[in-house]
Design a protein around this motif. Sequence first.
Motif, PDB file in Angstrom:
ATOM      1  N   ASN A 157       0.825  -1.214   0.000  1.00 37.09           N
ATOM      2  CA  ASN A 157       0.000   0.000   0.000  1.00 37.09           C
ATOM      3  C   ASN A 157       0.858   1.262   0.000  1.00 37.09           C
ATOM      4  O   ASN A 157       0.603   2.203  -0.750  1.00 37.09           O
ATOM      5  N   VAL A 158       1.853   1.245   0.871  1.00 35.44           N
ATOM      6  CA  VAL A 158       2.747   2.400   0.984  1.00 35.44           C
ATOM      7  C   VAL A 158       3.434   2.660  -0.359  1.00 35.44           C
ATOM      8  O   VAL A 158       3.504   3.792  -0.837  1.00 35.44           O
ATOM      9  N   GLU A 159       3.899   1.567  -0.963  1.00 38.59           N
ATOM     10  CA  GLU A 159       4.577   1.724  -2.252  1.00 38.59           C
ATOM     11  C   GLU A 159       3.672   2.365  -3.283  1.00 38.59           C
ATOM     12  O   GLU A 159       4.089   3.262  -4.018  1.00 38.59           O
ATOM     13  N   SER A 160       2.425   1.934  -3.316  1.00 40.14           N
ATOM     14  CA  SER A 160       1.575   2.504  -4.361  1.00 40.14           C
ATOM     15  C   SER A 160       1.157   3.940  -4.033  1.00 40.14           C
ATOM     16  O   SER A 160       1.016   4.760  -4.936  1.00 40.14           O
ATOM     17  N   ILE A 161       1.016   4.267  -2.751  1.00 42.70           N
ATOM     18  CA  ILE A 161       0.720   5.669  -2.402  1.00 42.70           C
ATOM     19  C   ILE A 161       1.887   6.567  -2.834  1.00 42.70           C
ATOM     20  O   ILE A 161       1.707   7.622  -3.440  1.00 42.70           O
ATOM     21  N   ARG A 165       2.970  10.019  -6.035  1.00 35.94           N
ATOM     22  CA  ARG A 165       3.112  11.416  -5.643  1.00 35.94           C
ATOM     23  C   ARG A 165       4.329  12.082  -6.304  1.00 35.94           C
ATOM     24  O   ARG A 165       5.338  11.432  -6.575  1.00 35.94           O
ATOM     25  N   GLN A 166       4.187  13.357  -6.550  1.00 38.33           N
ATOM     26  CA  GLN A 166       5.283  14.152  -7.101  1.00 38.33           C
ATOM     27  C   GLN A 166       5.483  15.328  -6.147  1.00 38.33           C
ATOM     28  O   GLN A 166       4.620  16.192  -6.028  1.00 38.33           O
ATOM     29  N   ILE A 167       6.614  15.343  -5.451  1.00 41.03           N
ATOM     30  CA  ILE A 167       6.820  16.372  -4.427  1.00 41.03           C
ATOM     31  C   ILE A 167       7.443  17.647  -4.982  1.00 41.03           C
ATOM     32  O   ILE A 167       7.541  18.645  -4.281  1.00 41.03           O
ATOM     33  N   PHE A 168       7.904  17.600  -6.244  1.00 35.26           N
ATOM     34  CA  PHE A 168       8.545  18.791  -6.828  1.00 35.26           C
ATOM     35  C   PHE A 168       7.600  19.448  -7.823  1.00 35.26           C
ATOM     36  O   PHE A 168       6.845  18.766  -8.509  1.00 35.26           O
ATOM     37  N   THR A 169       7.646  20.779  -7.903  1.00 35.93           N
ATOM     38  CA  THR A 169       6.813  21.446  -8.903  1.00 35.93           C
ATOM     39  C   THR A 169       7.493  21.316 -10.273  1.00 35.93           C
ATOM     40  O   THR A 169       8.704  21.122 -10.368  1.00 35.93           O
ATOM     41  N   GLU A 170       6.669  21.447 -11.299  1.00 36.99           N
ATOM     42  CA  GLU A 170       7.193  21.314 -12.656  1.00 36.99           C
ATOM     43  C   GLU A 170       8.265  22.369 -12.940  1.00 36.99           C
ATOM     44  O   GLU A 170       9.295  22.101 -13.540  1.00 36.99           O
ATOM     45  N   LYS A 171       7.969  23.574 -12.478  1.00 35.44           N
ATOM     46  CA  LYS A 171       8.890  24.694 -12.719  1.00 35.44           C
ATOM     47  C   LYS A 171      10.236  24.467 -11.998  1.00 35.44           C
ATOM     48  O   LYS A 171      11.298  24.771 -12.541  1.00 35.44           O
ATOM     49  N   ALA A 172      10.166  23.922 -10.777  1.00 40.58           N
ATOM     50  CA  ALA A 172      11.415  23.633 -10.051  1.00 40.58           C
ATOM     51  C   ALA A 172      12.247  22.627 -10.845  1.00 40.58           C
ATOM     52  O   ALA A 172      13.461  22.793 -11.011  1.00 40.58           O
ATOM     53  N   LEU A 173      11.577  21.596 -11.347  1.00 37.32           N
ATOM     54  CA  LEU A 173      12.299  20.574 -12.117  1.00 37.32           C
ATOM     55  C   LEU A 173      12.930  21.175 -13.375  1.00 37.32           C
ATOM     56  O   LEU A 173      14.074  20.872 -13.719  1.00 37.32           O
ATOM     57  N   GLU A 174      12.179  22.054 -14.031  1.00 43.00           N
ATOM     58  CA  GLU A 174      12.715  22.715 -15.240  1.00 43.00           C
ATOM     59  C   GLU A 174      13.977  23.510 -14.919  1.00 43.00           C
ATOM     60  O   GLU A 174      14.949  23.494 -15.665  1.00 43.00           O
ATOM     61  N   ALA A 207      -4.345  15.543   4.597  1.00 42.83           N
ATOM     62  CA  ALA A 207      -3.600  14.319   4.304  1.00 42.83           C
ATOM     63  C   ALA A 207      -4.020  13.785   2.928  1.00 42.83           C
ATOM     64  O   ALA A 207      -5.091  14.112   2.429  1.00 42.83           O
ATOM     65  N   THR A 208      -3.151  12.985   2.334  1.00 43.78           N
ATOM     66  CA  THR A 208      -3.500  12.407   1.025  1.00 43.78           C
ATOM     67  C   THR A 208      -4.145  11.033   1.177  1.00 43.78           C
ATOM     68  O   THR A 208      -4.486  10.397   0.200  1.00 43.78           O
ATOM     69  N   VAL A 209      -4.278  10.570   2.426  1.00 43.58           N
ATOM     70  CA  VAL A 209      -4.875   9.244   2.660  1.00 43.58           C
ATOM     71  C   VAL A 209      -6.097   9.390   3.573  1.00 43.58           C
ATOM     72  O   VAL A 209      -6.287  10.443   4.193  1.00 43.58           O
ATOM     73  N   ALA A 229       1.632   9.922   4.543  1.00 40.14           N
ATOM     74  CA  ALA A 229       0.252  10.430   4.515  1.00 40.14           C
ATOM     75  C   ALA A 229       0.124  11.847   3.952  1.00 40.14           C
ATOM     76  O   ALA A 229      -0.973  12.376   3.858  1.00 40.14           O
ATOM     77  N   PHE A 230       1.246  12.454   3.579  1.00 39.46           N
ATOM     78  CA  PHE A 230       1.177  13.858   3.158  1.00 39.46           C
ATOM     79  C   PHE A 230       1.722  14.069   1.752  1.00 39.46           C
ATOM     80  O   PHE A 230       2.425  13.222   1.205  1.00 39.46           O
ATOM     81  N   LYS A 231       1.375  15.239   1.246  1.00 43.09           N
ATOM     82  CA  LYS A 231       1.709  15.566  -0.140  1.00 43.09           C
ATOM     83  C   LYS A 231       3.216  15.695  -0.360  1.00 43.09           C
ATOM     84  O   LYS A 231       3.726  15.422  -1.444  1.00 43.09           O
ATOM     85  N   GLY A 232       3.922  16.121   0.667  1.00 45.86           N
ATOM     86  CA  GLY A 232       5.357  16.318   0.480  1.00 45.86           C
ATOM     87  C   GLY A 232       6.100  16.306   1.799  1.00 45.86           C
ATOM     88  O   GLY A 232       5.495  16.178   2.864  1.00 45.86           O
ATOM     89  N   PRO A 233       7.431  16.424   1.744  1.00 47.34           N
ATOM     90  CA  PRO A 233       8.263  16.344   2.954  1.00 47.34           C
ATOM     91  C   PRO A 233       8.368  17.690   3.664  1.00 47.34           C
ATOM     92  O   PRO A 233       9.388  18.357   3.580  1.00 47.34           O
TER      93      PRO A 233
END
Length: 476
Positions: A157-161, A165-174, A207-209, A229-233
Amino acid sequence: MSSKNKADHLNNDSNSFVSSEYIRNRFATIMSDMYKDEVPLYGELLNLVHDINKDVLEQAEDIKQQLANTGEITRLNMERHGAIRLGKPYELFTMRRLFKVMGMFPVGYYDLATAGVPVHSTAFRAIENTALNQAPFRVFTSLLRLDLIDDKHLRENVESILENRQIFTEKALELIDKSENEGGLNETDAETFVQEALETFRWHDTATVDYDMYEALLGQHRLIADVVAFKGPHINHLTPRTLDIDKVQSSMEARNIPPKDNIEGPPPRKCPILLRQTSFKALTEKVSFKNDAGNGKMGEHKARFGEIEQRGVALTQKGQELYNELLGKTRQAIGGSPNAENASEYNQLLLENFKAFPDTYDELHAEELAYFHYFTTDKVKSISKDTTYSHENIQQLLKDGYLTIEPMVYEDFLPVSAAGIFASNLGTDDAKREYEGTSNQSLFEKDLGEPVYDLMKWYSDKQNETIEKCLAEINA
Ligand code: OOG
Ligand code: NI
């Protein structure tokens, strides 16, 4: 910022890229502002630390001089470390790339599983002295060890949760890509980058769960719930550096900041070694959980806390071994980690046992227990130029007053202290758990995408650099 300061950090010979020190300072500043907003008690703690540091610098000329000599004085009030906990290899790999834009590199490997916390960690920080003194921001970064979750169903379950999730914004990655491809960022991009990067560290009260999943995660380990349980760190603490931690500890209560029961690390000393830390307990925060109908159920979560630290001289392998021995002996005598009931007995015993650890810089140096910066003195102007001096002459040059030393500050972390900090904020039941299995530095480095810097080697290289510099001056 004045236009003069602005011009200072523009690095004209590389297409107006700003320096990584500039980006790191900007990021540390907006992170601190955000955390002050999110956790007002952190702001209180900063004020307390500033007041006490000011007093120490006014009253202790020797400490002030020492910090001026090593260049630490200018960074003292900017100095912070934060901590985050990541869920999957991609997050660690990308976090390394993100921190690199700010001139931060992974130093050291910390295995916390042996202390009952199912993570392994590194610390991202600057690795040059000047860079550290200009922008001393560090982040203790942990990766959850899914292999230590024993319930197979929950692990899946943890693995699939986490997979989703993507903790970085698209712009940050760019902008990470851009910085890697072009070798840096200009001022506008740098500003966008720090704002976008900050999003990853923000607290989310949703929470995301759903609540049942949260409970199941909590049942495994509070830390697992915090990561999964959360969107990001979310940044879970941001620690300023004090020059007198005992004073801070005893002043906290007067300001309604409830401290943990004891200070982690070595006892108080004339010559501080390594790192002493204390914290205020994690806040209980309202969280809404998903449910099938889509309207959230309310609950509570504890993760974010406050911490302060006092830093002392870095120890050599030999010094570190003596430290581990004396600390281990003390912990063993009281049956493990200290608690509210035996804290004063523990502190007494710690003080007693550490009498075996020399407490003057001369002895620490002579017995090769600690690392030092070497400096030339005015006397070298009159040194005989008949010989070429080398490493073999260093101790004699020091004795004869051509050189002087200052303690090299410990820039890193301590696994036992870190586990104690985790534990005081997670609840004792979790801390008592023991994980089987071996520490796994090579897996960590594979997930990180490169090896971590070796701690001891870093300090010994730094000490050597200062020796080389002195020799170059003397032989010039
Ligand atoms: C990190 C705890 C470690 C320290 O100062 O030793 C740490 C965490 O709670 O995520 O920050
Ligand atoms: Ni910390």
